[in-house]
Design a protein around this motif. Structure first.
Motif, PDB file in Angstrom:
ATOM      1  N   GLN A  56       0.843  -1.199   0.000  1.00  0.00           N
ATOM      2  CA  GLN A  56       0.000   0.000   0.000  1.00  0.00           C
ATOM      3  C   GLN A  56       0.884   1.258   0.000  1.00  0.00           C
ATOM      4  O   GLN A  56       1.936   1.284   0.624  1.00  0.00           O
ATOM      5  CB  GLN A  56      -0.905  -0.003   1.237  1.00  0.00           C
ATOM      6  CG  GLN A  56      -1.825  -1.216   1.310  1.00  0.00           C
ATOM      7  CD  GLN A  56      -2.615  -1.262   2.600  1.00  0.00           C
ATOM      8  OE1 GLN A  56      -3.238  -0.264   2.976  1.00  0.00           O
ATOM      9  NE2 GLN A  56      -2.608  -2.413   3.263  1.00  0.00           N
ATOM     10  N   THR A  57       0.445   2.278  -0.719  1.00  0.00           N
ATOM     11  CA  THR A  57       1.202   3.547  -0.767  1.00  0.00           C
ATOM     12  C   THR A  57       0.272   4.719  -0.467  1.00  0.00           C
ATOM     13  O   THR A  57      -0.923   4.679  -0.763  1.00  0.00           O
ATOM     14  CB  THR A  57       1.821   3.771  -2.161  1.00  0.00           C
ATOM     15  OG1 THR A  57       0.783   3.811  -3.142  1.00  0.00           O
ATOM     16  CG2 THR A  57       2.802   2.663  -2.499  1.00  0.00           C
ATOM     17  N   VAL A  58       0.838   5.710   0.158  1.00  0.00           N
ATOM     18  CA  VAL A  58       0.121   6.958   0.432  1.00  0.00           C
ATOM     19  C   VAL A  58       0.952   8.090  -0.173  1.00  0.00           C
ATOM     20  O   VAL A  58       2.130   8.250   0.156  1.00  0.00           O
ATOM     21  CB  VAL A  58      -0.051   7.190   1.943  1.00  0.00           C
ATOM     22  CG1 VAL A  58      -0.794   8.505   2.193  1.00  0.00           C
ATOM     23  CG2 VAL A  58      -0.778   6.019   2.579  1.00  0.00           C
ATOM     24  N   THR A  59       0.352   8.828  -1.078  1.00  0.00           N
ATOM     25  CA  THR A  59       1.077   9.904  -1.762  1.00  0.00           C
ATOM     26  C   THR A  59       0.945  11.223  -0.976  1.00  0.00           C
ATOM     27  O   THR A  59      -0.168  11.669  -0.681  1.00  0.00           O
ATOM     28  CB  THR A  59       0.541  10.104  -3.183  1.00  0.00           C
ATOM     29  OG1 THR A  59       0.706   8.869  -3.918  1.00  0.00           O
ATOM     30  CG2 THR A  59       1.297  11.226  -3.885  1.00  0.00           C
ATOM     31  N   ILE A  60       2.059  11.786  -0.648  1.00  0.00           N
ATOM     32  CA  ILE A  60       2.102  13.093   0.018  1.00  0.00           C
ATOM     33  C   ILE A  60       2.908  14.031  -0.879  1.00  0.00           C
ATOM     34  O   ILE A  60       4.069  13.740  -1.227  1.00  0.00           O
ATOM     35  CB  ILE A  60       2.760  12.987   1.404  1.00  0.00           C
ATOM     36  CG1 ILE A  60       1.930  12.076   2.316  1.00  0.00           C
ATOM     37  CG2 ILE A  60       2.917  14.369   2.043  1.00  0.00           C
ATOM     38  CD1 ILE A  60       2.564  11.841   3.671  1.00  0.00           C
ATOM     39  N   HIS A  61       2.300  15.107  -1.279  1.00  0.00           N
ATOM     40  CA  HIS A  61       2.961  16.050  -2.189  1.00  0.00           C
ATOM     41  C   HIS A  61       3.836  17.029  -1.395  1.00  0.00           C
ATOM     42  O   HIS A  61       3.395  17.627  -0.402  1.00  0.00           O
ATOM     43  CB  HIS A  61       1.919  16.833  -2.996  1.00  0.00           C
ATOM     44  CG  HIS A  61       1.108  15.957  -3.893  1.00  0.00           C
ATOM     45  ND1 HIS A  61       1.550  15.521  -5.117  1.00  0.00           N
ATOM     46  CD2 HIS A  61      -0.134  15.396  -3.716  1.00  0.00           C
ATOM     47  CE1 HIS A  61       0.634  14.755  -5.684  1.00  0.00           C
ATOM     48  NE2 HIS A  61      -0.399  14.657  -4.852  1.00  0.00           N
ATOM     49  N   VAL A  62       5.070  17.179  -1.882  1.00  0.00           N
ATOM     50  CA  VAL A  62       6.014  18.084  -1.220  1.00  0.00           C
ATOM     51  C   VAL A  62       6.691  18.960  -2.275  1.00  0.00           C
ATOM     52  O   VAL A  62       6.655  18.663  -3.479  1.00  0.00           O
ATOM     53  CB  VAL A  62       7.086  17.304  -0.430  1.00  0.00           C
ATOM     54  CG1 VAL A  62       6.462  16.492   0.688  1.00  0.00           C
ATOM     55  CG2 VAL A  62       7.907  16.398  -1.363  1.00  0.00           C
ATOM     56  N   THR A  63       7.274  20.015  -1.781  1.00  0.00           N
ATOM     57  CA  THR A  63       8.070  20.887  -2.646  1.00  0.00           C
ATOM     58  C   THR A  63       9.352  21.223  -1.901  1.00  0.00           C
ATOM     59  O   THR A  63       9.381  21.237  -0.657  1.00  0.00           O
ATOM     60  CB  THR A  63       7.304  22.175  -2.997  1.00  0.00           C
ATOM     61  OG1 THR A  63       8.096  22.960  -3.905  1.00  0.00           O
ATOM     62  CG2 THR A  63       7.024  23.030  -1.776  1.00  0.00           C
TER      63      THR A  63
END
Length: 206
Positions: A21-28
């Motif tokens: 399972q993966t959880v996408t967290i957007h970062v910059t």
């Protein structure tokens, strides 16, 4: 995560039976913070104040309102500054001292005998002159601080006899005037004597 800033992420997550399972967290990438120092400097090269500033590398900062107490920022000073990755960044801000008002009060004991209002530029010596008939009690010179002073109390003591008379500008004016009169009288007398001798010689020749 070091060096990055989260921009969006789910507020919660429910585990399932699925493998991997993966959880996408957007970062910059977080901006690199840079630091610099505004260095307020006079025409003589004297550093009168410093001020730290900071911002992101590549960011430009407005300097049009940069100033320090007791000095006026010159029109030639930079109006913006762009941060770089360099260490010990310094920005020279040319300044000139401003004139500040101060009331100098002269006291003999607890009695005020005179006072004067002066305009003195930051860093310059505050003029102190004993009023007529008085002399200054030993006192170190004071310079105008950047934050101003407002009031200055100066101790004086009254002069007596010859010391008081000789300190008077009127006295010396009279001395000079009398000296000129005497000199004129002496010169006139010498001229009279010279003419008398000349006439005497002429009479003898006849």
């Amino acid at each position: 995560m070091s060096g990055y800033k989260t921009t969006s992420r789910p507020t919660s997550y429910t585990f399932t039976a699925v493998a991997n399972q993966t959880v996408t967290i957007h970062v910059t990438k977080a901006p690199t913070i840079a630091r610099a120092t505004l260095v307020y400097t006079t025409k003589r090269g004297l550093v009168v104040a410093t001020e730290p500033i900071n911002g992101a590398v590549g960011q430009s900062i407005d300097l049009t309102h940069a100033s320090t107490v007791g000095y006026q920022t010159a029109s030639t000073a930079p109006t913006t500054y762009r941060f770089t990755q360099a260490t010990n960044q310094r920005v020279t801000m040319p300044v000139s001292p401003t004139a500040q008002g101060i009331t100098v009060s002269y006291y003999s004991g607890n009695k005020r005998v005179s006072r004067a209002f002066e305009l003195v530029k930051t860093g310059e010596t505050i003029p102190v002159k004993a009023p007529l008939g008085y002399r200054l009690v030993k006192q170190a010179q004071r310079t105008m601080p950047a934050k101003g002073l407002g009031q200055l109390r100066v101790a004086v003591t009254q002069q007596t006899g010859w010391a008081r008379l000789s300190a008077s500008s009127l006295f010396w004016s009279l001395v000079v005037a009398i000296g000129l009169i005497l000199w004129d009288q002496i010169a006139g007398y010498r001229e009279f004597k010279a003419k008398s001798k000349s006439k005497s010689k002429e009479s003898e020749m006849k």
